[in-house]
Design a protein around this motif. Structure first.
Motif, PDB file in Angstrom:
ATOM      1  N   ASP A 132       0.825  -1.210   0.000  1.00 30.72           N
ATOM      2  CA  ASP A 132       0.000   0.000   0.000  1.00 30.72           C
ATOM      3  C   ASP A 132       0.861   1.262   0.000  1.00 30.72           C
ATOM      4  O   ASP A 132       0.565   2.241  -0.700  1.00 30.72           O
ATOM      5  N   GLU A 133       1.936   1.249   0.788  1.00 32.58           N
ATOM      6  CA  GLU A 133       2.815   2.418   0.860  1.00 32.58           C
ATOM      7  C   GLU A 133       3.543   2.636  -0.467  1.00 32.58           C
ATOM      8  O   GLU A 133       3.763   3.772  -0.884  1.00 32.58           O
ATOM      9  N   MET A 134       3.929   1.563  -1.132  1.00 33.64           N
ATOM     10  CA  MET A 134       4.558   1.695  -2.447  1.00 33.64           C
ATOM     11  C   MET A 134       3.563   2.269  -3.452  1.00 33.64           C
ATOM     12  O   MET A 134       3.900   3.169  -4.238  1.00 33.64           O
ATOM     13  N   VAL A 135       2.340   1.760  -3.428  1.00 30.96           N
ATOM     14  CA  VAL A 135       1.321   2.201  -4.377  1.00 30.96           C
ATOM     15  C   VAL A 135       1.007   3.680  -4.188  1.00 30.96           C
ATOM     16  O   VAL A 135       0.719   4.399  -5.152  1.00 30.96           O
ATOM     17  N   GLN A 136       1.081   4.158  -2.939  1.00 34.27           N
ATOM     18  CA  GLN A 136       0.794   5.565  -2.668  1.00 34.27           C
ATOM     19  C   GLN A 136       1.766   6.510  -3.366  1.00 34.27           C
ATOM     20  O   GLN A 136       1.461   7.695  -3.557  1.00 34.27           O
ATOM     21  N   LEU A 137       2.913   6.001  -3.772  1.00 32.27           N
ATOM     22  CA  LEU A 137       3.893   6.818  -4.494  1.00 32.27           C
ATOM     23  C   LEU A 137       3.538   6.946  -5.974  1.00 32.27           C
ATOM     24  O   LEU A 137       4.218   7.653  -6.712  1.00 32.27           O
ATOM     25  N   THR A 138       2.501   6.248  -6.400  1.00 36.19           N
ATOM     26  CA  THR A 138       2.111   6.229  -7.806  1.00 36.19           C
ATOM     27  C   THR A 138       0.666   6.697  -7.954  1.00 36.19           C
ATOM     28  O   THR A 138      -0.009   7.008  -6.963  1.00 36.19           O
ATOM     29  N   GLN A 139       0.195   6.713  -9.160  1.00 37.71           N
ATOM     30  CA  GLN A 139      -1.211   7.013  -9.429  1.00 37.71           C
ATOM     31  C   GLN A 139      -1.931   5.767  -9.958  1.00 37.71           C
ATOM     32  O   GLN A 139      -2.911   5.856 -10.687  1.00 37.71           O
ATOM     33  N   LEU A 140      -1.429   4.615  -9.563  1.00 35.82           N
ATOM     34  CA  LEU A 140      -1.957   3.351 -10.038  1.00 35.82           C
ATOM     35  C   LEU A 140      -2.666   2.594  -8.927  1.00 35.82           C
ATOM     36  O   LEU A 140      -2.465   2.870  -7.734  1.00 35.82           O
ATOM     37  N   GLY A 141      -3.462   1.611  -9.321  1.00 33.74           N
ATOM     38  CA  GLY A 141      -4.028   0.686  -8.360  1.00 33.74           C
ATOM     39  C   GLY A 141      -3.024  -0.390  -8.019  1.00 33.74           C
ATOM     40  O   GLY A 141      -1.974  -0.514  -8.654  1.00 33.74           O
ATOM     41  N   LYS A 142      -3.346  -1.222  -7.010  1.00 35.06           N
ATOM     42  CA  LYS A 142      -2.412  -2.263  -6.566  1.00 35.06           C
ATOM     43  C   LYS A 142      -2.048  -3.219  -7.703  1.00 35.06           C
ATOM     44  O   LYS A 142      -0.872  -3.515  -7.925  1.00 35.06           O
ATOM     45  N   TYR A 143      -3.080  -3.716  -8.387  1.00 30.06           N
ATOM     46  CA  TYR A 143      -2.822  -4.683  -9.445  1.00 30.06           C
ATOM     47  C   TYR A 143      -2.011  -4.060 -10.569  1.00 30.06           C
ATOM     48  O   TYR A 143      -1.052  -4.664 -11.064  1.00 30.06           O
ATOM     49  N   GLN A 144      -2.385  -2.842 -10.989  1.00 27.10           N
ATOM     50  CA  GLN A 144      -1.666  -2.167 -12.072  1.00 27.10           C
ATOM     51  C   GLN A 144      -0.207  -1.946 -11.692  1.00 27.10           C
ATOM     52  O   GLN A 144       0.700  -2.178 -12.496  1.00 27.10           O
ATOM     53  N   PHE A 145       0.008  -1.496 -10.458  1.00 17.87           N
ATOM     54  CA  PHE A 145       1.382  -1.238 -10.013  1.00 17.87           C
ATOM     55  C   PHE A 145       2.206  -2.526  -9.975  1.00 17.87           C
ATOM     56  O   PHE A 145       3.330  -2.569 -10.487  1.00 17.87           O
ATOM     57  N   SER A 146       1.662  -3.571  -9.353  1.00 12.38           N
ATOM     58  CA  SER A 146       2.397  -4.839  -9.239  1.00 12.38           C
ATOM     59  C   SER A 146       2.727  -5.398 -10.612  1.00 12.38           C
ATOM     60  O   SER A 146       3.833  -5.894 -10.842  1.00 12.38           O
ATOM     61  N   HIS A 147       1.766  -5.323 -11.534  1.00 13.45           N
ATOM     62  CA  HIS A 147       1.981  -5.828 -12.890  1.00 13.45           C
ATOM     63  C   HIS A 147       3.062  -5.018 -13.605  1.00 13.45           C
ATOM     64  O   HIS A 147       3.947  -5.595 -14.254  1.00 13.45           O
ATOM     65  N   LEU A 148       2.995  -3.695 -13.486  1.00 14.10           N
ATOM     66  CA  LEU A 148       3.981  -2.836 -14.145  1.00 14.10           C
ATOM     67  C   LEU A 148       5.372  -3.064 -13.565  1.00 14.10           C
ATOM     68  O   LEU A 148       6.364  -3.146 -14.307  1.00 14.10           O
ATOM     69  N   PHE A 149       5.473  -3.185 -12.252  1.00 14.36           N
ATOM     70  CA  PHE A 149       6.768  -3.390 -11.601  1.00 14.36           C
ATOM     71  C   PHE A 149       7.409  -4.681 -12.082  1.00 14.36           C
ATOM     72  O   PHE A 149       8.601  -4.708 -12.436  1.00 14.36           O
ATOM     73  N   LYS A 150       6.628  -5.765 -12.093  1.00 12.46           N
ATOM     74  CA  LYS A 150       7.151  -7.060 -12.548  1.00 12.46           C
ATOM     75  C   LYS A 150       7.507  -7.004 -14.037  1.00 12.46           C
ATOM     76  O   LYS A 150       8.541  -7.546 -14.467  1.00 12.46           O
TER      77      LYS A 150
END
Length: 267
Positions: free
Chosen positions: A182-200
């Motif tokens: 959640d804290e990582m996602v707060q640094l972005t404008q993405l949702g959890k799934y979008q962020f995790s997918h983009l990071f990977k």
């Protein structure tokens, strides 16, 4: 396609992609999956690669290819050559020991795609040999910068997509912090799934795996240069307990932090 050179070997194959025998190579071995999926078995775990991901094996890392679904590239680099390049860059004469991690970066993908294209253009063996002679150095420099290991406590994050770069920079600045997704996602404008997918998709690792591996890389300095206990070092770099620190360290290096401390010079 197989091309041999004084400093190593380059192989590109679209056949014989199924299960093979156990291997124990005396070279650094870079395995790249340009598309599809690949799976390899090691003595205590398996690893998978997706589109554009690579992994770098240290000499005598016992492994077995399980499958590549479409194509594979393998580069074998002579240890003496890799050590020489590392020495010229850092001044250390020790043999680099790379972490066994999935790695994905635009520079690696560019090297393989450029080499593949040039191979289709080159007409003479002399021309190909000259290309390899120069590109081996470039590739090795890229690997020393992008694949974490005993040679450095840095892990370059330049070149990634801006959103992922911003999170990586924050993690590097505060890696001891007890980060949540959640804290990582707060640094972005993405949702959890979008962020995790983009990071990977960008790095080849999940956000939490990247952070845990970075903590191990940072712990190397303390293992080399202090007499602090393994427990103390684990806590200092952000692990919640020594068991998880041991587990991640053993997974990426195949040995315990204590063994690493005894066998790696203080540099």
């Amino acid at each position: 396609m197989i091309e041999e050179h004084t400093n190593g070997l380059l192989l590109n194959r679209t056949t014989m992609l199924g299960e093979r025998n156990w291997r124990d190579d005396d070279t650094y071995k870079l395995i790249f999956s340009p598309s599809g999926h690949a799976a390899y078995r090691f003595q205590k775990h398996n690893m998978e690669l997706s589109d554009g991901e690579a992994m770098l094996l240290n000499p005598h890392e016992i492994h077995k290819q399980l499958r590549h679904t479409s194509e594979k590239w393998i580069v074998e680099l002579k240890p003496a050559f890799v050590t020489k390049v590392a020495q010229e860059l850092s001044g250390s004469a020790m043999d680099p020991m790379f972490a066994l991690v999935a790695c994905k970066h635009p520079l690696l993908q560019q090297w393989f795609s450029t080499t593949h294209l040039y191979w289709r253009m080159a007409a003479e063996e002399k021309e190909k040999a000259l290309w390899l002679e120069n590109s081996w150095i470039q590739l090795t420099m890229v690997l020393l910068r992008l694949v974490p290991g005993s040679h450095s406590d840095k892990w370059d994050i330049k070149g990634y997509e801006p959103t992922v770069h911003g999170v990586l920079d924050a993690l590097k600045q505060s890696y001891q912090q007890d980060w949540t997704l959640d804290e990582m996602v707060q640094l972005t404008q993405l949702g959890k799934y979008q962020f995790s997918h983009l990071f990977k998709k960008e790095t080849g690792l999940s956000p939490y795996s990247w952070l845990q591996i970075y903590r191990v890389i940072q712990s190397q300095v303390l293992l080399r240069q202090t007499d602090d206990s393994i427990l103390s070092i684990a806590m200092q770099v952000g692990f919640k307990n020594v068991a998880s620190y041991h587990a991640v360290f053993r997974r990426i290096y195949g040995q315990t932090p204590g063994f690493f401390r005894k066998n790696i010079p203080n540099i």
